[in-house]
Design an enzyme around this catalytic site. Structure first.
Site, PDB file in Angstrom:
ATOM      1  N   ARG A 217     -41.946  -9.351 -10.571  1.00  0.00           N
ATOM      2  CA  ARG A 217     -41.070  -8.168 -10.873  1.00  0.00           C
ATOM      3  C   ARG A 217     -40.390  -7.415  -9.489  1.00  0.00           C
ATOM      4  NH1 ARG A 217     -44.805  -4.663 -14.758  1.00  0.00           N
ATOM      5  NH2 ARG A 217     -43.871  -2.836 -13.594  1.00  0.00           N
TER       6      ARG A 217
ATOM      7  N   ARG B  66     -46.634   9.493 -18.649  1.00  0.00           N
ATOM      8  CA  ARG B  66     -46.830   9.431 -17.430  1.00  0.00           C
ATOM      9  C   ARG B  66     -46.377  11.005 -16.614  1.00  0.00           C
ATOM     10  NH1 ARG B  66     -45.686   3.411 -17.028  1.00  0.00           N
ATOM     11  NH2 ARG B  66     -46.258   3.106 -14.642  1.00  0.00           N
TER      12      ARG B  66
ATOM     13  N   LYS C  50     -54.196  -1.842 -16.944  1.00  0.00           N
ATOM     14  CA  LYS C  50     -53.982  -1.331 -18.089  1.00  0.00           C
ATOM     15  C   LYS C  50     -53.596  -2.262 -19.210  1.00  0.00           C
ATOM     16  CE  LYS C  50     -50.925   1.660 -16.739  1.00  0.00           C
ATOM     17  NZ  LYS C  50     -50.869   1.179 -15.275  1.00  0.00           N
TER      18      LYS C  50
ATOM     19  N   ARG D   6     -44.084   3.902  -6.510  1.00  0.00           N
ATOM     20  CA  ARG D   6     -44.713   3.972  -7.696  1.00  0.00           C
ATOM     21  C   ARG D   6     -46.128   4.664  -7.337  1.00  0.00           C
ATOM     22  NH1 ARG D   6     -45.061  -1.676  -8.749  1.00  0.00           N
ATOM     23  NH2 ARG D   6     -45.918  -1.502 -10.883  1.00  0.00           N
TER      24      ARG D   6
ATOM     25  N   ARG E  83     -49.223 -10.235  -8.551  1.00  0.00           N
ATOM     26  CA  ARG E  83     -48.849 -10.298 -10.004  1.00  0.00           C
ATOM     27  C   ARG E  83     -47.825 -11.092 -10.430  1.00  0.00           C
ATOM     28  NH1 ARG E  83     -48.461  -4.957 -13.453  1.00  0.00           N
ATOM     29  NH2 ARG E  83     -46.879  -4.400 -12.019  1.00  0.00           N
TER      30      ARG E  83
HETATM   31  P1  ADP Z   1     -46.990  -0.498 -14.138  1.00  0.00           P
HETATM   32  O1  ADP Z   1     -48.011  -0.472 -14.988  1.00  0.00           O
HETATM   33  O2  ADP Z   1     -47.060  -1.886 -13.233  1.00  0.00           O
HETATM   34  O3  ADP Z   1     -46.881   0.847 -13.325  1.00  0.00           O
HETATM   35  P2  ADP Z   1     -45.117  -0.368 -16.375  1.00  0.00           P
HETATM   36  O4  ADP Z   1     -44.452  -1.886 -16.720  1.00  0.00           O
HETATM   37  O5  ADP Z   1     -45.895   0.318 -16.958  1.00  0.00           O
HETATM   38  O6  ADP Z   1     -45.565  -0.745 -14.768  1.00  0.00           O
HETATM   39  O7  ADP Z   1     -43.535   0.577 -15.953  1.00  0.00           O
HETATM   40  C1  ADP Z   1     -42.720   0.049 -15.121  1.00  0.00           C
HETATM   41  C2  ADP Z   1     -41.921   0.888 -14.782  1.00  0.00           C
HETATM   42  O8  ADP Z   1     -41.202   1.545 -15.876  1.00  0.00           O
HETATM   43  C3  ADP Z   1     -42.149   2.278 -14.016  1.00  0.00           C
HETATM   44  O9  ADP Z   1     -42.214   2.214 -12.561  1.00  0.00           O
HETATM   45  C4  ADP Z   1     -41.096   3.255 -14.417  1.00  0.00           C
HETATM   46  O10 ADP Z   1     -39.725   3.072 -13.473  1.00  0.00           O
HETATM   47  C5  ADP Z   1     -40.613   2.662 -15.805  1.00  0.00           C
HETATM   48  N1  ADP Z   1     -41.712   3.317 -16.833  1.00  0.00           N
HETATM   49  C6  ADP Z   1     -42.655   2.882 -17.599  1.00  0.00           C
HETATM   50  N2  ADP Z   1     -43.421   3.933 -18.249  1.00  0.00           N
HETATM   51  C7  ADP Z   1     -42.589   5.011 -18.164  1.00  0.00           C
HETATM   52  C8  ADP Z   1     -42.755   6.444 -18.464  1.00  0.00           C
HETATM   53  N3  ADP Z   1     -43.554   6.759 -19.546  1.00  0.00           N
HETATM   54  N4  ADP Z   1     -42.031   7.334 -18.038  1.00  0.00           N
HETATM   55  C9  ADP Z   1     -40.881   7.192 -16.951  1.00  0.00           C
HETATM   56  N5  ADP Z   1     -40.789   5.791 -16.634  1.00  0.00           N
HETATM   57  C10 ADP Z   1     -41.692   4.780 -17.146  1.00  0.00           C
HETATM   58  P1  ADP Z   2     -51.052  -2.461 -15.132  1.00  0.00           P
HETATM   59  O1  ADP Z   2     -50.453  -2.711 -16.334  1.00  0.00           O
HETATM   60  O2  ADP Z   2     -52.037  -1.164 -14.940  1.00  0.00           O
HETATM   61  O3  ADP Z   2     -49.885  -2.233 -14.075  1.00  0.00           O
HETATM   62  P2  ADP Z   2     -51.822  -5.286 -15.011  1.00  0.00           P
HETATM   63  O4  ADP Z   2     -52.494  -5.433 -16.274  1.00  0.00           O
HETATM   64  O5  ADP Z   2     -50.302  -5.771 -15.084  1.00  0.00           O
HETATM   65  O6  ADP Z   2     -51.925  -3.484 -14.587  1.00  0.00           O
HETATM   66  O7  ADP Z   2     -52.618  -5.964 -13.754  1.00  0.00           O
HETATM   67  C1  ADP Z   2     -52.099  -5.883 -12.486  1.00  0.00           C
HETATM   68  C2  ADP Z   2     -52.306  -7.334 -11.689  1.00  0.00           C
HETATM   69  O8  ADP Z   2     -53.701  -7.373 -11.600  1.00  0.00           O
HETATM   70  C3  ADP Z   2     -51.830  -8.440 -12.881  1.00  0.00           C
HETATM   71  O9  ADP Z   2     -51.536  -9.371 -11.984  1.00  0.00           O
HETATM   72  C4  ADP Z   2     -53.363  -8.906 -13.302  1.00  0.00           C
HETATM   73  O10 ADP Z   2     -53.278 -10.090 -13.802  1.00  0.00           O
HETATM   74  C5  ADP Z   2     -54.305  -8.514 -12.527  1.00  0.00           C
HETATM   75  N1  ADP Z   2     -55.638  -7.719 -12.839  1.00  0.00           N
HETATM   76  C6  ADP Z   2     -55.582  -7.203 -14.148  1.00  0.00           C
HETATM   77  N2  ADP Z   2     -57.066  -6.791 -14.327  1.00  0.00           N
HETATM   78  C7  ADP Z   2     -57.622  -7.412 -13.093  1.00  0.00           C
HETATM   79  C8  ADP Z   2     -58.990  -7.419 -12.624  1.00  0.00           C
HETATM   80  N3  ADP Z   2     -59.874  -6.777 -13.424  1.00  0.00           N
HETATM   81  N4  ADP Z   2     -59.380  -8.113 -11.812  1.00  0.00           N
HETATM   82  C9  ADP Z   2     -58.584  -8.665 -10.826  1.00  0.00           C
HETATM   83  N5  ADP Z   2     -57.126  -8.808 -11.151  1.00  0.00           N
HETATM   84  C10 ADP Z   2     -56.568  -7.859 -12.364  1.00  0.00           C
END
Ligand code: ADP
Ligand code: ADP
Ligand code: ZN
Length: 216
Positions: A160, A88, A13, A171, A127
């Site tokens: 992270r 979420r 995303k 998660r 990541r």
């Molecule tokens: P990812 O895309 O890898 O899940 P994010 O950076 O979006 O990670 O979120 C990291 C953490 O921040 C989540 O695991 C949660 O603890 C918190 N978080 C993010 N968005 C929300 C939300 N909409 N509601 C509650 N907690 C959130």
């Molecule tokens: P989210 O925001 O949904 O948690 P991220 O954009 O942070 O996801 O992507 C998670 C990990 O996967 C990062 O290390 C990113 O560089 C990698 N990644 C994202 N899109 C792709 C893809 N299409 N193919 C392979 N790796 C990807």
């Protein structure tokens, strides 16, 4: 265009939102980044949510709803926004609807990032994120030009805390239980579009552009 990006952690995303934001000059509102900023500043909210985030659980709705609703009413979000990682759960989705209605706005599309769990584990464990600007890399799939250095700002890259194995499992469980039900909600509203998020970054982006333009 008011967009929501919905999908499991690691589905790409943030990566796609970054690209789309640049191409379409829309603000990329990453709620996780807003929350990590609170933790980094060690604000009162930051202190409250640090441990919850590290464990991979959702922070209290009232925190994310306040942050997000005030962010989407800023001047730069008037022509549209990409909301990444919010809502979420159902409470958040309802709060968002209510706020948008008050502003005479609506969501144009909710993009669902469809991907298998196996692929996600690989993505999250490799990541790396920039300490300074939050840019996201992957050791294998999207490496920086110089090891551990951000291409964009020269900042140091780190892993992270919630990308450790235990937190990843939590998660997923949280996602399945709380976030996945939103897919049906937005399907019913006929604004859900699907993107095959397991392909490589460029292919996903091409599909994303088509999906937001024409639906899927
Ligand atoms: P990812 O895309 O890898 O899940 P994010 O950076 O979006 O990670 O979120 C990291 C953490 O921040 C989540 O695991 C949660 O603890 C918190 N978080 C993010 N968005 C929300 C939300 N909409 N509601 C509650 N907690 C959130
Ligand atoms: P989210 O925001 O949904 O948690 P991220 O954009 O942070 O996801 O992507 C998670 C990990 O996967 C990062 O290390 C990113 O560089 C990698 N990644 C994202 N899109 C792709 C893809 N299409 N193919 C392979 N790796 C990807
Ligand atoms: Zn950086």
């Amino acid at each position: 265009m008011n967009l929501v990006f919905l999908g499991p952690p690691g589905s790409g995303k943030g990566t796609q939102a970054e690209r789309l934001a640049e191409k379409q000059s829309l603000p990329h509102i990453a709620v996780g980044d807003l929350l990590r900023e609170e933790v980094r500043k060690n604000s009162e909210t930051g202190q409250r949510i640090k441990a919850v985030m590290e464990a991979g659980n959702l922070v209290p709705d009232e925190v994310t709803i306040t942050l997000t609703c005030s962010r989407i009413t800023q001047p730069d979000a008037q022509k549209g926004f990409i909301l990444d990682g919010f809502p979420r759960n159902t409470v958040q989705a309802e709060a968002l609807d209510k706020r948008l209605k008050e502003e005479n706005k609506m969501l144009n599309r909710v993009v669902y990032f469809d991907i298998s769990e196996e692929q996600i584990v690989n993505r999250l464990s490799g990541r790396r994120s920039c300490k300074k600007c939050g840019a996201v890399y992957h050791l294998q799939f999207n490496p920086p030009k110089n090891e551990n250095v951000c291409d964009k700002c020269g900042g140091e890259l780190y892993q992270r805390a919630d990308d450790a194995e235990n937190a990843i499992r939590t998660r997923f469980a949280v996602y399945r239980q709380q976030t996945q039900p939103l897919i049906d909600r937005y399907k019913r509203e006929k604004i859900l579009v699907n993107v095959e998020a397991g392909k490589d970054i460029k292919e996903v982006f091409a599909e994303l552009l088509l999906a937001i333009q024409y639906g899927s």
